[in-house]
Design an enzyme around this catalytic site. Structure first.
Site, PDB file in Angstrom:
ATOM      1  N   ARG A 262       0.625  -0.763   0.175  1.00 20.25           N
ATOM      2  CA  ARG A 262       0.048  -0.305   0.089  1.00 20.25           C
ATOM      3  C   ARG A 262       0.441   1.426  -0.173  1.00 20.25           C
ATOM      4  O   ARG A 262       2.030   1.223   0.726  1.00 20.25           O
ATOM      5  CB  ARG A 262      -1.152   0.331   1.642  1.00 20.25           C
ATOM      6  CG  ARG A 262      -1.821  -1.199   1.615  1.00 20.25           C
ATOM      7  CD  ARG A 262      -2.787  -1.297   2.662  1.00 20.25           C
ATOM      8  NE  ARG A 262      -3.362  -2.410   2.363  1.00 20.25           N
ATOM      9  CZ  ARG A 262      -3.005  -3.170   3.499  1.00 20.25           C
ATOM     10  NH1 ARG A 262      -1.959  -3.727   3.848  1.00 20.25           N
ATOM     11  NH2 ARG A 262      -3.976  -5.114   3.383  1.00 20.25           N
ATOM     12  N   LYS A 286      -0.687  -2.855   8.374  1.00 24.07           N
ATOM     13  CA  LYS A 286      -2.252  -2.261   8.840  1.00 24.07           C
ATOM     14  C   LYS A 286      -2.245  -2.867  10.486  1.00 24.07           C
ATOM     15  O   LYS A 286      -1.721  -4.052  10.572  1.00 24.07           O
ATOM     16  CB  LYS A 286      -3.861  -3.048   8.214  1.00 24.07           C
ATOM     17  CG  LYS A 286      -3.898  -2.068   7.205  1.00 24.07           C
ATOM     18  CD  LYS A 286      -5.541  -2.391   6.243  1.00 24.07           C
ATOM     19  CE  LYS A 286      -6.039  -1.231   4.924  1.00 24.07           C
ATOM     20  NZ  LYS A 286      -7.356  -2.019   4.915  1.00 24.07           N
ATOM     21  N   HIS A 354      -2.616   1.602  -5.151  1.00 24.28           N
ATOM     22  CA  HIS A 354      -3.602   0.718  -4.783  1.00 24.28           C
ATOM     23  C   HIS A 354      -4.208   0.206  -6.119  1.00 24.28           C
ATOM     24  O   HIS A 354      -3.590  -1.172  -6.565  1.00 24.28           O
ATOM     25  CB  HIS A 354      -4.681   1.134  -4.144  1.00 24.28           C
ATOM     26  CG  HIS A 354      -5.366  -0.498  -3.196  1.00 24.28           C
ATOM     27  ND1 HIS A 354      -4.559   0.069  -1.527  1.00 24.28           N
ATOM     28  CD2 HIS A 354      -6.279  -0.767  -3.047  1.00 24.28           C
ATOM     29  CE1 HIS A 354      -4.816  -0.792  -0.989  1.00 24.28           C
ATOM     30  NE2 HIS A 354      -5.291  -1.851  -1.730  1.00 24.28           N
ATOM     31  N   ARG A 357      -1.472  -2.242  -6.574  1.00 19.88           N
ATOM     32  CA  ARG A 357      -1.132  -3.697  -5.352  1.00 19.88           C
ATOM     33  C   ARG A 357      -2.661  -4.858  -6.220  1.00 19.88           C
ATOM     34  O   ARG A 357      -2.524  -6.352  -6.177  1.00 19.88           O
ATOM     35  CB  ARG A 357      -2.398  -2.824  -4.372  1.00 19.88           C
ATOM     36  CG  ARG A 357      -2.251  -4.412  -3.432  1.00 19.88           C
ATOM     37  CD  ARG A 357      -2.663  -3.522  -2.066  1.00 19.88           C
ATOM     38  NE  ARG A 357      -3.294  -4.526  -0.928  1.00 19.88           N
ATOM     39  CZ  ARG A 357      -1.830  -4.947  -0.120  1.00 19.88           C
ATOM     40  NH1 ARG A 357      -1.186  -4.825  -0.019  1.00 19.88           N
ATOM     41  NH2 ARG A 357      -2.773  -5.496   0.634  1.00 19.88           N
ATOM     42  N   HIS A 380      -3.496 -10.600   3.199  1.00 24.13           N
ATOM     43  CA  HIS A 380      -4.852 -10.384   3.919  1.00 24.13           C
ATOM     44  C   HIS A 380      -5.256 -11.383   5.086  1.00 24.13           C
ATOM     45  O   HIS A 380      -4.712 -12.285   5.363  1.00 24.13           O
ATOM     46  CB  HIS A 380      -5.913 -10.769   2.484  1.00 24.13           C
ATOM     47  CG  HIS A 380      -6.305  -9.850   1.986  1.00 24.13           C
ATOM     48  ND1 HIS A 380      -6.962 -10.718   0.524  1.00 24.13           N
ATOM     49  CD2 HIS A 380      -5.548  -8.276   1.334  1.00 24.13           C
ATOM     50  CE1 HIS A 380      -6.656  -9.002  -0.689  1.00 24.13           C
ATOM     51  NE2 HIS A 380      -6.135  -7.660   0.489  1.00 24.13           N
ATOM     52  N   TYR A 389     -11.378 -11.320  -5.872  1.00 23.51           N
ATOM     53  CA  TYR A 389     -10.417 -11.506  -6.955  1.00 23.51           C
ATOM     54  C   TYR A 389     -10.376 -13.459  -8.155  1.00 23.51           C
ATOM     55  O   TYR A 389      -9.908 -13.193  -9.114  1.00 23.51           O
ATOM     56  CB  TYR A 389      -8.740 -11.488  -6.421  1.00 23.51           C
ATOM     57  CG  TYR A 389      -8.418 -10.203  -6.008  1.00 23.51           C
ATOM     58  CD1 TYR A 389      -7.632  -9.432  -6.969  1.00 23.51           C
ATOM     59  CD2 TYR A 389      -7.958  -9.766  -4.563  1.00 23.51           C
ATOM     60  CE1 TYR A 389      -7.556  -7.862  -6.282  1.00 23.51           C
ATOM     61  CE2 TYR A 389      -7.611  -9.044  -3.967  1.00 23.51           C
ATOM     62  CZ  TYR A 389      -7.279  -8.169  -5.534  1.00 23.51           C
ATOM     63  OH  TYR A 389      -6.946  -6.732  -5.256  1.00 23.51           O
TER      64      TYR A 389
END
Length: 410
Positions: A262, A286, A354, A357, A380, A389
């Site tokens: 990111r 994150k 993004h 990504r 994730h 996806y």
């Protein structure tokens, strides 16, 4: 015979006079410590001399150099010099050094002072109590500022009278101005957080988070917008490698494209995060998580080239820093600006970091990797984040397609 006669003499060195004369050495030392080039230091010193002379002629003391007087001096410089942008930049450096040293008064907030004070308290709450990263705090405070700016003044009185009807009205009005569903979702999320803080802090009489309307939007209602390999290659070749800033920008783009980071994660990279011997890089993701990723050869070579040839020597510990003094770590906003410049030079529509990504994820998936592996690459925490996806895996989706009824319309 005086052999000096007939020779063209250079300009007589200026000697600073006026109230700022004791602080020339302070300015030189401060700018040198920040890594300013010698020519930039000279320009700033000249500007300080002109400012000091101007103050002396008007009999202005140091404590009288308020923002209005600074603008008055700039107006004077515009009248005698056409290079106003250069003058403003050099003057800004001088004023910043003097204010940081307490020599001249800092600007007094007017109008939005109450809003800025509340946002400072709110930001401290997000960092200390909620543990949010700096980029998240910036985004939340930016959205909160829109909400607070829509309230009547004075702010404190307006907060005590705040009710559900006004909260809903403000959100509806601002949400219609958002350019996407995700922008509207970011607004309502931040305002709900702000209202919780205001109630806990005793600034509003009742919890009003329920008055913030939800934004219609579904998690899997769209396709990930990846780029083709040709478009990614065009972006990576867009920066001008003849300049240090261009080499830095290419290193940023390669890191985004090959590691799927990111934008805020790239901005947060520290020199100590790169383990050259182990071929790994630590990423601050994150939730303040730190994860170690393999360092691909292309990324390692690009980073090494930037660090050894183009990155300025400075005390900053971030991998990516500004190209001009004062050298500071880039922010997430700067990373977005790098992406915008690359898009312009590559002849592509402007897009966020993004998108690279998404491009990495779709490329891996189409190469035959299963969804769990894509989720591992993107780090994730929930497999649900990766399921979107599946829509771009056309080969796998064909096995699920039902045959067309015989004789049906075509």
């Amino acid at each position: 015979m005086d052999v000096s006669r007939g020779r063209r003499r250079g300009p007589v060195p200026l000697v600073m006079t006026g109230p700022l004369s004791p602080y020339e050495s302070l300015l030189r030392a401060e700018l040198a410590s920040l890594g300013y080039a010698g020519s930039s230091v000279t320009d700033a010193v000249r500007m300080m001399r002109r400012l000091s002379t101007w103050m002396d002629r008007r009999e202005l003391a140091l404590d009288a150099l308020e923002p209005s007087k600074v603008e008055e001096f700039l107006a004077f410089r515009r009248a005698v010099c056409e290079s106003e942008p250069v003058a403003r930049r050099s003057l800004g450096v001088v004023i910043k050094v003097l204010r940081n040293a307490g020599v001249v008064p800092a600007p007094v907030p007017t109008g939005g002072g109450a809003v800025e004070k509340l946002l400072a308290d709110y930001g401290a709450y997000l960092r200390g109590e909620r543990g949010l990263a700096a980029e998240s705090v910036r985004c939340y405070c930016g959205q909160a500022r829109k909400f607070l700016a829509a309230l009547p003044t004075p702010l404190e009185a307006s907060l005590t009278r705040l009710d559900a009807a006004r909260v809903t009205a403000v959100i509806v009005r601002h949400a219609t101005e958002c350019d996407s569903v995700w922008s509207a979702k970011a607004l309502v999320t931040a305002v709900r957080s702000l209202l919780r803080y205001l109630h806990v802090d005793g600034r509003i009489p009742a919890p009003l988070t329920g008055a913030v309307p939800a934004v219609a939007g579904w998690r899997l209602d769209s396709l990930p917008r990846g780029l083709t390999p040709q478009q990614v290659a065009a972006l990576l070749s867009a920066p001008d490698l003849r300049t240090p800033a261009g080499q830095r920008d290419r290193a940023i783009l390669v890191t985004l494209a090959r590691l799927g980071l990111r934008g805020a994660e790239v901005a947060a990279l520290q020199l100590s995060d790169i383990d050259w011997h182990a071929g790994e890089i630590a990423v601050r993701g994150k939730g303040s998580r730190i994860e170690r990723l393999p360092l691909p050869t292309e990324v390692g070579e690009t980073l090494a080239g930037y660090l050894t040839d183009s990155r300025p020597r400075c005390s900053a510990t971030a991998v990516f820093v500004t190209a001009r003094a004062p050298y500071q770590a880039l922010t997430g906003t700067c990373i977005r600006a790098v992406m915008r410049r690359a898009c312009d030079r590559a002849g592509l529509p402007r897009m966020g970091a993004h998108r690279l990504r998404h491009s990495l994820a779709t490329t891996i998936l189409r190469a035959g990797a299963p969804l769990p592996e894509v989720g591992q690459v993107l780090r994730h925490r929930s497999q649900l984040s990766t399921t979107i996806y599946a829509k771009v895996d056309h080969t796998a989706l064909r096995t699920l397609a039902q045959p067309w009824p015989e004789g049906g319309a075509r």
